[in-house]
Design an enzyme around this catalytic site. Structure first.
Site, mmCIF file in Angstrom:
data_model
loop_
_atom_site.group_PDB
_atom_site.id
_atom_site.type_symbol
_atom_site.label_atom_id
_atom_site.label_comp_id
_atom_site.label_asym_id
_atom_site.label_seq_id
_atom_site.Cartn_x
_atom_site.Cartn_y
_atom_site.Cartn_z
ATOM 1 N N CYS A 174 64.964 58.486 -15.082
ATOM 2 C CA CYS A 174 65.868 57.522 -14.092
ATOM 3 C C CYS A 174 66.947 57.244 -14.288
ATOM 4 O O CYS A 174 66.715 56.806 -15.309
ATOM 5 C CB CYS A 174 64.593 56.884 -12.909
ATOM 6 S SG CYS A 174 65.402 55.748 -11.888
ATOM 7 N N ASP A 217 67.603 29.961 -18.018
ATOM 8 C CA ASP A 217 68.936 30.881 -18.558
ATOM 9 C C ASP A 217 70.070 30.097 -18.976
ATOM 10 O O ASP A 217 70.720 30.847 -19.749
ATOM 11 C CB ASP A 217 69.282 31.314 -16.812
ATOM 12 C CG ASP A 217 70.861 31.404 -15.968
ATOM 13 O OD1 ASP A 217 70.761 33.100 -17.129
ATOM 14 O OD2 ASP A 217 71.688 30.761 -15.697
ATOM 15 N N CYS A 242 61.029 53.183 -17.743
ATOM 16 C CA CYS A 242 62.226 53.946 -16.348
ATOM 17 C C CYS A 242 62.380 55.459 -16.423
ATOM 18 O O CYS A 242 62.744 55.851 -15.655
ATOM 19 C CB CYS A 242 63.287 53.526 -17.395
ATOM 20 S SG CYS A 242 64.158 51.499 -16.689
#
Ligand code: SF4
Ligand code: SF4
Length: 404
Positions: free
Chosen positions: A195, A138, A192
Site C-alpha cells: 500500500c 509528545d 503496510c
C-alpha cells in the site's frame, strides 16, 4: 519482587488493569539505547527534514539512561481518540468553516495522558514501593513512536504514524521509563505491505520515502508556524486550521475506526470545525477561553488566525472579502496583513481589488506591499493560472485538497 516470574505476573496484572486506568493499550520495551534511530535522526537532520520543534539533543532522544538512572524497562501506553464528527456543522457559502486536526478535537492530550500516567504510576507504586519512573508525552525527549514500536503497541507505518492493530493510528502515545525489569513485548509485524495510499494522497509530497517525512513540507507542521507561508503551501493548506490528517484518513488500516469511549477526548463541534470569520478578530483572552484546553493552543492564536485567513482565500467565497479587507487594513501583525492580501487576490473580483488598491496607498511594511502587488497581479484578468482555477474549494469535512 526479585524473580522473573513475579515481574511477568506484574506485567500481566498491569495489562489487565489498563482499561480501568483509562489506557487502551500497554506494551513493554527494553530500555536499551535506540541505536538505529539515532542514525536515522542524524540523516534526517542532515537532509533538513526536521520541524524545529524536536528535542535538539539526539543523545537524549535515543538514550533512556540519560533520562533515568539505570533504567530497566519502558512502559508504552496508547489512548484512542475519535476520528469522526457526529453531525458536524456544515461549511456553507457565507458561513465557511475551517477544520482542526483530530488530535486537537478534545481536551489537550498532553494533559489527559499525564493524568493516565499518574494513575499508572500510583498503581505501580502500590505494588512496588521502590519504583522510580520518568514519564513523558509528545514533548519529552524520547521518540514516542520508536518506543511504541519496540513495545509492540503498533508498527511504524509509511505515513510516519504508529498503527495499532486494534485502534488504527488514532492513538495518543506516551511512555514511562522505569527501574522495573518488566519483560519486554514482541514488536507488531509491519503490515503496510504494498500500500502507498498515504504517500499518494499527501498534498505536498511531504512523505519523501516510506516512513520518512520532510516536516518543512508537511502541512501539519506548516499550520503551526507563525510566519509567512509560500504560495504553493497556502493553496495546499485548504481549510486546515491546525494539523493535517490526510495521510491517516486515507489509510485502509483506519477504516471504520472511531473511538468514543474516552470522555475528555470527544470533540466540541464548534471548536473542531469553527466558523472562519469570527476567528479573525478573536483577542488573546477570547482565544484562550475557547481553545486553551485543546492541544491547538500551544503556539497561541496567531498561526490559527493566519490559517483562517488562508482558508477564506482558498474558499474563494466573495463573502470573505470584507473581513479580509479589515485584516489587511487594521491587523497590527504584518504576517496577517500580507496573508490577507494573498487571500483577497485568490478570491478576486472588483471588491477585493478595491480593498487591495486602498491598502496599497496606506501600507508601509515591505513584505505586505509585495504581497499586495502580487495579489493585484494574480487578480488581473488573464493572469490567473489554470492550476489555481482547477483547485476548487477545500473539502468540507476533512480539509482535503486535491493534488494540483
Ligand atoms: Fe502529508 Fe498531511 Fe501527512 Fe503531512 S500530515 S505527511 S502534509 S498528508
Ligand atoms: Fe501503510 Fe497504506 Fe496506511 Fe500508508 S495508507 S500507513 S502505506 S497501510
Amino acid at each position: 519482587m526479585d524473580n522473573v516470574t513475579s515481574w511477568e505476573k506484574l506485567k500481566h496484572e498491569l495489562k489487565a488493569a489498563a482499561a480501568g486506568l483509562g489506557i487502551d493499550k500497554i506494551g513493554i520495551a527494553s530500555a536499551d539505547p535506540f541505536v538505529e534511530l539515532k542514525q536515522r535522526l542524524i540523516r534526517h537532520r542532515e537532509l533538513g527534514y526536521e520541524s524545529g520543534f524536536e528535542e535538539p539533543d539526539l543523545d537524549k532522544r535515543t538514550q533512556p539512561s540519560l533520562l533515568l538512572e539505570n533504567p530497566q524497562s519502558i512502559i508504552a501506553i496508547a489512548v484512542a481518540y475519535p476520528s469522526k464528527l457526529k453531525n458536524p456543522p456544515k461549511s456553507e457559502p457565507g458561513a465557511r468553516r475551517g477544520i482542526m486536526s483530530r488530535s486537537a478535537w478534545g481536551e489537550d492530550y498532553h494533559k489527559v495522558l499525564r493524568d493516565r500516567m499518574r494513575k499508572l504510576e500510583d498503581w505501580l507504586r502500590e505494588r512496588v514501593p521502590s519504583l522510580r519512573a520518568e514519564s513523558m508525552v509528545d514533548t519529552g525527549a524520547l521518540s514516542d513512536r520508536a518506543v511504541a514500536e519496540r513495545a509492540g503497541i503498533g508498527w511504524s507505518a509509511k505515513n510516519c504514524s504508529v498503527i495499532t492493530p486494534e485502534w488504527g493510528s488514532w492513538v495518543y502515545l506516551g511512555e514511562m521509563i522505569t527501574n522495573l525489569p518488566l519483560p519486554p513485548d514482541e514488536p507488531v509485524a509491519e503490515s503496510c505491505g504494498d500500500c502507498t495510499a498515504c504517500m499518494d494522497a499527501c498534498p505536498t509530497d511531504a512523505l519523501v520515502a516510506p516512513g520518512q517525512l520532510n516536516a518543512q513540507r508537511c502541512i501539519s507542521f506548516v499550520t503551526q508556524t507563525k510566519g509567512l507561508v509560500t504560495d504553493e503551501l497556502m493553496r495546499k493548506i485548504g481549510n486546515r486550521l491546525y494539523g493535517c490528517d490526510t495521510c491517516q484518513t486515507v489509510c485502509p488500516k483506519n477504516r471504520g475506526k472511531n473511538w468514543t469511549h474516552q470522555p475528555e477526548l470527544q470533540p466540541d463541534l464548534e471548536k473542531a470545525k469553527p466558523l472562519l470569520v469570527p476567528l479573525l478578530t478573536m483577542g488573546n483572552r477570547e482565544f484562550k477561553e475557547a481553545y486553551g484546553q485543546t492541544s491547538s493552543a500551544w503556539r497561541g492564536r496567531k498561526p490559527i488566525q493566519r490559517n483562517a485567513v488562508i482558508a477564506l482565500g482558498n474558499f474563494k467565497d466573495p463573502s470573505g472579502v470584507q473581513p479580509l479587507a479589515n485584516v489587511l487594513r487594521s491587523d497590527p501583525r504584518f504576517e496577517l496583513r500580507a496573508t490577507a492580501a494573498w487571500s483577497l487576490g485568490r478570491i478576486g473580483g472588483a471588491a477585493a481589488r478595491d480593498a487591495l488598491e486602498q491598502a496599497l496607498k496606506l501600507e508601509r511594511e515591505e513584505a505586505v506591499l509585495e504581497a499586495i502587488s502580487a495579489a493585484l497581479a494574480a487578480g488581473s484578468p488573464g493572469n490567473r493560472d489554470a492550476a489555481q482555477e482547477a483547485l476548487g474549494a477545500p473539502g468540507e469535512d476533512d480539509g482535503l485538497v486535491k493534488r494540483e
